[in-house]
Design an enzyme around this catalytic site. Structure first.
Site, mmCIF file in Angstrom:
data_model
loop_
_atom_site.group_PDB
_atom_site.id
_atom_site.type_symbol
_atom_site.label_atom_id
_atom_site.label_comp_id
_atom_site.label_asym_id
_atom_site.label_seq_id
_atom_site.Cartn_x
_atom_site.Cartn_y
_atom_site.Cartn_z
ATOM 1 N N TYR A 1 -5.708 -11.418 3.189
ATOM 2 C CA TYR A 1 -4.257 -11.568 3.350
ATOM 3 C C TYR A 1 -3.959 -12.683 4.344
ATOM 4 C CZ TYR A 1 -2.926 -7.284 0.875
ATOM 5 O OH TYR A 1 -2.703 -6.329 -0.077
ATOM 6 N N ASP B 1 3.648 -4.572 -1.204
ATOM 7 C CA ASP B 1 4.979 -4.009 -0.923
ATOM 8 C C ASP B 1 6.095 -4.906 -1.450
ATOM 9 O OD1 ASP B 1 3.855 -1.958 0.543
ATOM 10 O OD2 ASP B 1 4.020 -3.038 2.448
#
Lengths: 246, 246
Positions: B110, B52
């Site tokens: 992540y 994003d």
């Protein structure tokens, strides 16, 4: 009206240094703008030191006189609400009416971060200098061991005023490994212009084996030395702390 | 013509995310521009995942077909010379002609960085989320312990295609203290849209004592769950690594 002292942190990337300039974005400029928005009508703040363009600070110290009816914590919050994201007040407290962040300081602590990598690394290069070929920590440590004490650093920088004294007293200086970074930390009563960045650059050539560690003391305490040439880039440097009497 | 795979690192701050868009600055866009400058004439690169806007990456993986007469190291250097400072190739190597960085991936790792402070800190907020009041590490660890395994994460995000599956298999998940930061690391076969940032936000409310750790499993494996509300900001998140068969 009372005097306050604040500890300022800033990311120097987008600033043309600390000191106010008419046409450039400076830390002093944006800080004074924020102060004015909470009622300050002074001419200029006082600060412990002037950092160069691109140099960061975790512990710059500034002082100013202000009419403020609330707590110091509320002052910090009010200033932070008026400062851009790359500057913040980390602490605010009342100071003696004659407190001067520069003249009262006993010393300053600077830190310079280096990492060794053949390829660019966008997540690290904002706050550290990428160096290649790799460095030998022991050579760096041997070089830095020559720094403590009072020395003439004329080869490593210029005094604030032309012809001024170039002797400075280094309290501590050393390199350490932090994760996969090499970190140089140095404290001194005061620093010449560009002194830390020239010391780092010179020691990098030592750490890469180009220059022997003994070359460093060879550049100290010379009457009319040839200035050393390299200058480490600003983004690795930060003003960590200013030291005051307890 | 041969297929190459590269590991990309980027600082996501100035990007409108990874995926190319006509009017916005994206990682894919600037990377394809750099590839074209060294002779690439393809239509689109392949990549492991879409991050994003504002999310960073240390280990994004991309692939493309290119006529290249020199070494992979020279390819990395040539691309880095043509990329802006906030993106870099960290590794380049030949890949099988049918290598696909997304379909061949076994999983993604992540990391989300958090620090607890009442006041803004400009030197830390580019890569971490500032949270206050402070968090209790043990509560965070209790919450994260419920994540490993195959679960329906529908409450924590949307699938790539509307109506798609919302079951994901978490390989590992946990919080640790790193200096004075709290770091959440999670690996899974794949992730829903916004899944990591919603998981972090939910766990922060657990770490602050607002919600009990057992509330987390209460949100998993529900057929038609009420979506959790909070979304941790992008700057704390980075795509650390993409996992492939050995």
């Amino acid at each position: 009206m009372a005097r306050y002292q604040v500890v300022l942190a800033y990311d120097g990337t987008q600033f043309s240094g600390f000191q106010r300039q008419a046409e450039a974005r400076t830390v002093q400029g944006v800080f004074e703008d924020a102060l004015r928005r909470i009622g300050w009508a002074g001419r200029a703040i006082l600060a412990a030191g002037r950092t160069d363009a691109g140099v960061h600070a975790a512990g710059q110290v500034a002082a100013f006189d202000l009419e403020w009816a609330h707590t110091p914590a509320a002052l910090a919050a009010a200033l932070n609400a008026n400062l851009p994201p790359d500057v913040a007040v980390r602490q605010a407290r009342p100071a003696a009416p004659d407190f001067h962040p520069r003249y009262d300081a006993l010393g300053r602590v600077y830190r310079y971060r280096v990492f060794c990598d053949a390829l660019r690394d966008p997540l690290r290069e904002r706050y550290a200098w990428r160096v290649w070929p790799a460095l030998e920590l022991e050579l760096l440590q041997q070089a830095a061991a020559h720094l403590p004490g009072a020395h003439d650093f004329a080869a490593f920088g210029a005094p604030p005023r032309p012809g001024g004294a170039t002797i400075r007293e280094v309290l501590e200086a050393g390199w350490r490994l932090a994760g996969d970074e090499l970190v140089f930390e140095i404290s001194a009563n005061a620093f010449l212009y560009h002194m830390v960045r020239r010391l780092v650059s010179f020691q990098i050539s030592i750490g890469q084996g180009e220059v022997r560690p003994e070359a460093l003391p060879g550049c100290l305490d010379r009457e009319a030395p040839e200035p050393v040439r390299g200058l480490a880039p600003p983004q690795g440097l930060s003003l960590v702390r200013v030291l005051y009497p307890a």
